[in-house]
Design a protein around this motif. Structure first.
Motif, short mmCIF file in Angstrom:
data_model
loop_
_atom_site.label_atom_id
_atom_site.label_comp_id
_atom_site.label_asym_id
_atom_site.label_seq_id
_atom_site.Cartn_x
_atom_site.Cartn_y
_atom_site.Cartn_z
N ALA A 1 -28.60 0.94 -8.05
CA ALA A 1 -28.20 0.17 -6.87
C ALA A 1 -27.88 -1.27 -7.25
N ALA A 2 -28.66 -1.83 -8.16
CA ALA A 2 -28.42 -3.21 -8.58
C ALA A 2 -27.10 -3.35 -9.32
N THR B 1 -24.19 -3.08 -6.92
CA THR B 1 -24.03 -4.28 -6.12
C THR B 1 -23.44 -5.42 -6.94
N TYR B 2 -23.74 -5.44 -8.23
CA TYR B 2 -23.19 -6.49 -9.11
C TYR B 2 -21.72 -6.26 -9.42
N ALA B 3 -21.29 -5.02 -9.46
CA ALA B 3 -19.92 -4.68 -9.87
C ALA B 3 -18.83 -5.39 -9.06
N PRO B 4 -18.96 -5.58 -7.73
CA PRO B 4 -17.89 -6.24 -6.99
C PRO B 4 -17.60 -7.68 -7.42
N THR C 1 -28.37 -7.35 -3.56
CA THR C 1 -28.99 -6.34 -4.42
C THR C 1 -30.16 -5.67 -3.74
N GLN C 2 -31.01 -6.47 -3.12
CA GLN C 2 -32.19 -5.90 -2.46
C GLN C 2 -31.81 -5.04 -1.27
N ALA C 3 -30.75 -5.41 -0.56
CA ALA C 3 -30.29 -4.61 0.58
C ALA C 3 -29.82 -3.23 0.11
N THR C 4 -29.09 -3.19 -1.00
CA THR C 4 -28.60 -1.91 -1.51
C THR C 4 -29.74 -1.06 -2.04
#
Length: 206
Positions: free
Chosen positions: A17-18, A21-24, A163-166
């Motif tokens: 998930a982290a 989220t970082y990829a965008p 990150t935490q939301a995902t």
């Protein structure tokens, strides 16, 4: 990380998930360089004769990037299955939760593209933003092991909260998603409004 306070082994679900989220963040590079190149060529000048507004132009650049983000996130989750991640229907929720982060990153890239050359955009979005986002999103290092000053800064910025939301979305903690997203969404909205405003200003200068 040893047995220090707050140190723990990252789960494959949380790490996936982290990373998703970082990829965008890389969308900011693509969007910024695309706009910068269009701005310095005759392509955008020809489009300016149309009745489209600045918001229309920014939407035209943003919508494909959000579509790319959806595909990018799905591929990340699916490929993580090779490393032990067990895909579930919750990953679809996670993919949607990533969109505000993707919107913010795209808007930052477009904002830079309005103001800079494509080479400068590469330096700001390709090196600086990706590094800052990686550190502040706490992708690999638990925020609990960091100093209180850094922790407060990270928790006030969108990278950590996205990150935490995902992680909450794909991990079954739906109730924890909005408390983090309500910090991310205003950043995304403000960056988008800024991109529209700066684009309109640069358009009037032509």
């Amino acid at each position: 990380m040893g047995a220090g306070p707050g140190a723990h082994a990252a789960s494959i679900t949380g790490l996936t998930a982290a990373v998703a989220t970082y990829a965008p963040v890389f969308l900011s590079l693509f969007a910024g360089m695309l706009l910068a190149r269009d701005r310095t060529s005759s392509f955008l000048s020809r489009l300016f004769v149309s009745p489209m507004t600045a918001a229309d132009f920014i939407l035209g650049y943003t919508a494909p990037m959000l579509a790319v983000s959806l595909v990018q996130s799905l591929i990340t989750f699916v490929c993580a299955g090779l490393f032990g991640y067990r895909p579930s229907v919750r990953l679809l929720f996670g993919v949607v939760v990533i969109l505000p982060m993707a919107l913010m990153c795209t808007a930052i890239g477009l904002l830079c593209g309005c103001l800079m050359s494509d080479r400068a955009v590469g330096g700001v979005c390709g090196a600086m933003l990706t590094t800052v986002s990686f550190i502040l999103s706490v992708v690999t290092v638990p925020v609990a092991v960091m100093g209180p000053a850094f922790r407060h800064v990270a928790q006030a910025l969108p990278f950590y909260n996205a990150t935490q939301a995902t992680i909450a979305a794909v991990g079954g903690g739906a109730g924890l998603v909005w408390p983090h997203l309500r910090i991310v969404c205003p950043y995304a909205l403000e960056c988008t409004v800024a991109a529209v405003g700066v684009f309109a200003w640069r358009r009037r200068e032509r």
